[in-house]
Design a protein around this motif. Structure first.
Motif, mmCIF file in Angstrom:
data_model
loop_
_atom_site.group_PDB
_atom_site.id
_atom_site.type_symbol
_atom_site.label_atom_id
_atom_site.label_comp_id
_atom_site.label_asym_id
_atom_site.label_seq_id
_atom_site.Cartn_x
_atom_site.Cartn_y
_atom_site.Cartn_z
ATOM 1 N N ARG A 182 0.832 -1.193 0.000
ATOM 2 C CA ARG A 182 0.000 0.000 0.000
ATOM 3 C C ARG A 182 0.882 1.265 0.000
ATOM 4 O O ARG A 182 1.796 1.386 0.809
ATOM 5 C CB ARG A 182 -0.861 -0.005 1.274
ATOM 6 C CG ARG A 182 -1.749 1.215 1.399
ATOM 7 C CD ARG A 182 -2.084 1.459 2.837
ATOM 8 N NE ARG A 182 -2.890 0.370 3.374
ATOM 9 C CZ ARG A 182 -4.098 0.540 3.892
ATOM 10 N NH1 ARG A 182 -4.635 1.729 3.933
ATOM 11 N NH2 ARG A 182 -4.752 -0.471 4.377
ATOM 12 N N ILE A 240 -7.300 4.725 -9.661
ATOM 13 C CA ILE A 240 -7.161 4.415 -8.233
ATOM 14 C C ILE A 240 -8.554 3.980 -7.745
ATOM 15 O O ILE A 240 -9.546 4.635 -8.053
ATOM 16 C CB ILE A 240 -6.648 5.643 -7.464
ATOM 17 C CG1 ILE A 240 -5.230 5.966 -7.958
ATOM 18 C CG2 ILE A 240 -6.660 5.399 -5.947
ATOM 19 C CD1 ILE A 240 -4.671 7.276 -7.472
ATOM 20 N N LYS A 250 -12.822 3.233 -3.530
ATOM 21 C CA LYS A 250 -12.898 3.021 -2.079
ATOM 22 C C LYS A 250 -11.549 3.299 -1.405
ATOM 23 O O LYS A 250 -11.461 3.366 -0.180
ATOM 24 C CB LYS A 250 -13.401 1.609 -1.770
ATOM 25 C CG LYS A 250 -12.511 0.532 -2.264
ATOM 26 C CD LYS A 250 -13.029 -0.821 -1.848
ATOM 27 C CE LYS A 250 -11.992 -1.831 -2.245
ATOM 28 N NZ LYS A 250 -12.294 -3.144 -2.403
ATOM 29 N N ARG A 251 -10.503 3.483 -2.220
ATOM 30 C CA ARG A 251 -9.201 3.831 -1.640
ATOM 31 C C ARG A 251 -8.918 5.335 -1.738
ATOM 32 O O ARG A 251 -7.785 5.767 -1.561
ATOM 33 C CB ARG A 251 -8.094 3.047 -2.346
ATOM 34 C CG ARG A 251 -8.267 1.564 -2.186
ATOM 35 C CD ARG A 251 -6.947 0.845 -2.214
ATOM 36 N NE ARG A 251 -7.149 -0.549 -1.893
ATOM 37 C CZ ARG A 251 -6.976 -1.542 -2.754
ATOM 38 N NH1 ARG A 251 -6.579 -1.285 -3.975
ATOM 39 N NH2 ARG A 251 -7.190 -2.787 -2.373
ATOM 40 N N THR A 284 0.249 5.249 0.167
ATOM 41 C CA THR A 284 -0.775 6.282 0.357
ATOM 42 C C THR A 284 -0.172 7.657 0.100
ATOM 43 O O THR A 284 0.932 7.945 0.561
ATOM 44 C CB THR A 284 -1.306 6.224 1.811
ATOM 45 O OG1 THR A 284 -1.834 4.923 2.045
ATOM 46 C CG2 THR A 284 -2.400 7.265 2.046
ATOM 47 N N THR A 308 -10.042 8.703 0.042
ATOM 48 C CA THR A 308 -10.765 9.146 1.236
ATOM 49 C C THR A 308 -10.711 10.669 1.357
ATOM 50 O O THR A 308 -9.639 11.264 1.253
ATOM 51 C CB THR A 308 -10.151 8.524 2.515
ATOM 52 O OG1 THR A 308 -10.219 7.108 2.386
ATOM 53 C CG2 THR A 308 -10.906 8.957 3.771
ATOM 54 N N TYR A 340 -16.453 7.448 -2.703
ATOM 55 C CA TYR A 340 -15.196 7.593 -1.964
ATOM 56 C C TYR A 340 -15.444 7.475 -0.459
ATOM 57 O O TYR A 340 -16.553 7.690 0.009
ATOM 58 C CB TYR A 340 -14.558 8.963 -2.284
ATOM 59 C CG TYR A 340 -14.698 9.322 -3.733
ATOM 60 C CD1 TYR A 340 -14.094 8.537 -4.712
ATOM 61 C CD2 TYR A 340 -15.468 10.408 -4.141
ATOM 62 C CE1 TYR A 340 -14.256 8.829 -6.059
ATOM 63 C CE2 TYR A 340 -15.633 10.709 -5.484
ATOM 64 C CZ TYR A 340 -15.032 9.914 -6.437
ATOM 65 O OH TYR A 340 -15.207 10.206 -7.766
ATOM 66 N N THR A 385 -1.509 3.737 -4.416
ATOM 67 C CA THR A 385 -2.698 2.883 -4.332
ATOM 68 C C THR A 385 -3.824 3.558 -3.554
ATOM 69 O O THR A 385 -4.979 3.208 -3.742
ATOM 70 C CB THR A 385 -2.351 1.553 -3.624
ATOM 71 O OG1 THR A 385 -1.868 1.862 -2.303
ATOM 72 C CG2 THR A 385 -1.297 0.766 -4.386
ATOM 73 N N ASN A 386 -3.479 4.470 -2.652
ATOM 74 C CA ASN A 386 -4.489 5.097 -1.777
ATOM 75 C C ASN A 386 -4.283 6.610 -1.745
ATOM 76 O O ASN A 386 -3.144 7.076 -1.720
ATOM 77 C CB ASN A 386 -4.364 4.575 -0.343
ATOM 78 C CG ASN A 386 -4.717 3.103 -0.226
ATOM 79 O OD1 ASN A 386 -4.108 2.258 -0.895
ATOM 80 N ND2 ASN A 386 -5.682 2.786 0.596
#
Ligand code: SF4
Length: 360
Positions: free
Chosen positions: A106, A188, A191-192, A108, A194, A214, A156-157
């Motif tokens: 991951r 992307i 759901k990743r 971010t 935010t 999101y 990824t996030n």
């Protein structure tokens, strides 16, 4: 020093349809908008001249009228734990930052949505800077493309948790999220992505009604109105009970989603076991997750609690019906928390370059 170059509008934050409209005067076929969009997002083009499947004369016209990337990297710092922090200068000389946090597979990226922030949370370095302006959707998207380029890692996030209050820049933030999640672009996973708000209640309702895919996080930071008003002045306008009602509305609209509450732990301020018991009481009716973040000291008079205090705070939360996580502080050696790189660099600038001149 402020940039003096002529500013050409960037096409980076635009949809293929909007790009098509922007280039209408050049009488090109209808698929050009999508072609340009893919070059920018899939091939990370830095210049229109690279777009080898467009006619050369058209590429030159694009280059003369528009820009792609407009951020100038001022500082890139890499922490011992792999966290990277970027300070960007915008075309008008203003500055903002992004933080990249790798954690196994991951990766971010914490991105900014505004330069500075008007909300003045007492523990936040960005709040102390005041508000300068909203970022454009292009400036938001570019943070992601540039961080991928610099780090050599696929992001990824995304968390909208850098400088600024995203819901006070709502249309541009939503547009940027759409572009970042577009399967024909960076793709992307929705759901990743935010979006984190400090509690702009009307926008929480709007976000819930529009059923965006999101994630939503709310920076809570206090379990009761009096304490919240003390450390987050916006709580006077947007009271805690109304904020919690908007959170309940959000989860009711999204049957499978839960909301995340962020809670920065400030020693001697909001980290007593009694505060934890209040949290259990107010958050239990909401499908949620609570994310505790020990404060990253940045010289504003607040401190992180000791490990022992954190453990005591956690005890009442063991019985809570929601998940509780404690975020490991990342990038402490480069002060990778809200607004801190900017403030640190500005302080250096004052000292080294302009010892007698105010920055404002
Ligand atoms: S914590 Fe967030 S909302 Fe509060 S002042 Fe800082 S950037 Fe603004």
């Amino acid at each position: 020093m402020k940039s003096t170059t002529v500013h050409r509008p960037s096409l980076l934050g635009e949809t293929p349809e909007a790009i098509q409209q922007a280039i209408a005067r050049f009488n090109q076929p209808r698929y050009r908008g999508k072609q340009i969009y893919k070059w920018m997002h899939l091939k990370n083009a830095d210049s229109f001249l690279e777009m080898s499947d467009l006619p050369l004369a058209f590429r030159q016209q694009l280059e003369a009228h528009f820009a792609i990337k407009t951020l100038r990297l001022v500082v890139r710092e890499v922490s011992r734990d792999g966290t990277e922090k970027y300070l960007w200068e915008l075309h008008d000389g203003l500055r903002m930052e992004s933080v990249l946090i790798p954690d196994g597979q991951r990766v971010t990226l914490c991105i900014s949505s505004q330069v500075g922030c008007a909300l003045d949370c007492q523990f936040c370095a960005t709040g102390r800077m005041g508000f300068s302006r909203n970022l454009t959707s292009g400036e938001i998207v570019e943070q992601v493309l540039r961080a991928q380029q610099l780090s050599g890692r696929r992001i990824t996030n995304i968390v909208f948790m850098g400088m600024g209050e995203p819901f006070l820049n709502y249309p541009r933030v939503i547009q940027a999220a759409r572009i970042l999640g577009d399967p024909e672009g960076l793709a992307i996973a929705n759901k990743r992505i935010t979006i984190s708000t400090s509690g702009i209640i009307p926008k929480i309702y709007q976000f819930a009604r529009e059923k965006h895919p999101y994630g939503l996080a709310i920076s809570l930071h206090a379990p009761n109105q009096a304490l919240r008003e003390q450390i987050m002045p916006l709580a006077e306008k947007f009271p805690l009970d109304e904020l919690l009602a908007s959170a309940r509305f959000y989860v009711a609209q999204h049957k499978r989603l839960r909301i995340t509450f962020e809670y920065v732990l400030l020693k001697g301020v909001n980290d007593e076991p009694a505060h934890a018991r209040e949290l259990v009481r107010i958050l239990s009716p909401i499908r949620c997750k609570l994310n505790l973040i020990p404060y990253n000291d940045c010289g504003l008079g607040f401190q992180a609690p000791s490990e022992e205090r954190i453990q005591k705070f956690l005890e009442p939360l063991l019985r809570a019906p929601f998940t509780v996580t404690v975020r490991r502080n990342r990038g402490n050696d480069i002060q990778a928390a809200c607004g801190q790189l900017y403030v640190k660099t500005e302080a250096k600038k004052r000292f080294i370059i302009q010892p007698a001149v105010s920055e404002s």
